[in-house]
Design a protein around this motif. Structure first.
Motif: not given
Length: 308
Positions: A203, A200, A196
């Motif tokens: 972000e 990501n 993850y």
């Protein structure tokens, strides 16, 4: 190559009175091992073989393992095995046989359950180990060989002490393997969180999101992540972002402000602070000496992920 053996030979040894070890040492054990032999054998005592010279294979229950100098075998009693030198070569091995059961019975006389537990651990499998990977065990075995060769004053007491150390290191080896297994299992449990972050990092990432990805409560996830990675989740996120920043700096000419935003830092000051904490210098200084990435940050990453 190994062959299916039809006959297994029992080789019975006796340890001399007042000795802890039967040691078969010296040049008599330099030979072409396995020539004309097509059988496995087993012993009544645990066998320690130390390879000084030569290459070939050790067969344990019809499984083959390559050997080379400075490797040693630890074969439990009643386990079939044999040794083959490579064709046209000789090996120089020295052999020792320990009566570990007698030693443990004398040491822990009133605790039969504990003795059996130790024996189960020690005898659980055969080992073929390299000296460079097991320095403590290697030193112990070399010292036992030296004591049995010289038989200097008080050598029996010395060998008894080394034998105790040998048993302890065998038990520790088993414990280390179990810990490594548990560490690997933990790493697998948090692998979804690592994926993850990798996908990501640009972000905003909340720890609760990582916990959800692993189907864990946040508190359990934080604890497991720290145990497995030797760092907190937020530190790992910043590590990945700084790594990605280094890649951008090396491949592009964009401003440091743009680099910070592209890798997920909300302010340049936060980017600078985390970069310096991990790399040891500011992004501007690092840009002038890009080898710092390999010399510092990559090594930090390896240390942080030790054990999986």
């Amino acid at each position: 190559m190994s062959k299916k053996k039809q006959i297994v030979e029992f080789r019975y040894y006796e340890i001399p009175n007042n000795e802890m070890v039967l040691a078969l040492l010296g040049e008599a054990w330099r030979r072409a091992y396995g020539v004309g032999i097509d059988t496995l054998h087993f012993h009544n005592f645990i066998e320690i073989g130390y390879c000084h010279e030569g290459t070939g294979e050790v067969i344990v229950d019809n499984q083959s393992f390559r050997f080379e100098p400075n490797m040693f075998t630890i074969i439990p009693p009643n386990l079939s095995h044999t040794t083959y030198s490579d064709k046209g070569t000789e090996g120089y091995w020295e052999w020792m046989y320990f009566d570990i059961e007698k030693y443990l019975n004398n040491t822990y006389k009133d605790d039969a359950a504990f003795i059996q537990k130790l024996l189960t651990q020690i005898y659980r499998k055969a080992l073929l180990l390299h000296a460079k990977d097991h320095i403590v065990l290697d030193n112990i075995l070399r010292n036992i060989i030296r004591e049995m060769q010289t038989k200097d004053t008080y050598y029996q007491e010395s060998v008894k002490g080394y034998m105790q150390a040998f048993i302890v290191e065998l038990l520790r080896l088993d414990d280390h393997e179990e810990k490594a297994k548990r560490t690997k299992q933990k790493a697998v449990q948090i692998s979804a969180a690592l994926d993850y972050v990798g996908e990501n990092y640009r972000e905003e990432i909340k720890i609760s999101q990582l916990a959800d990805a692993c189907n864990m409560s946040e508190s359990h996830f934080r604890r497991l992540f720290l145990e497995s990675m030797n760092m907190k989740p937020v530190d790992y996120i910043n590590l990945i972002r700084v790594q990605k920043a280094c890649e951008l700096i090396k491949k592009s000419q964009i401003s440091m402000e743009d680099v910070a935003y592209k890798v997920g830092f909300t302010t340049v000051s936060t980017f600078n602070r985390n970069f310096k904490n991990l790399v040891g210098t500011s992004p501007y200084q690092w840009k002038q000496s890009a080898e710092n990435f390999e010399g510092k940050l990559l090594n930090y990453k390896i240390s942080a992920q030790k054990g999986w």
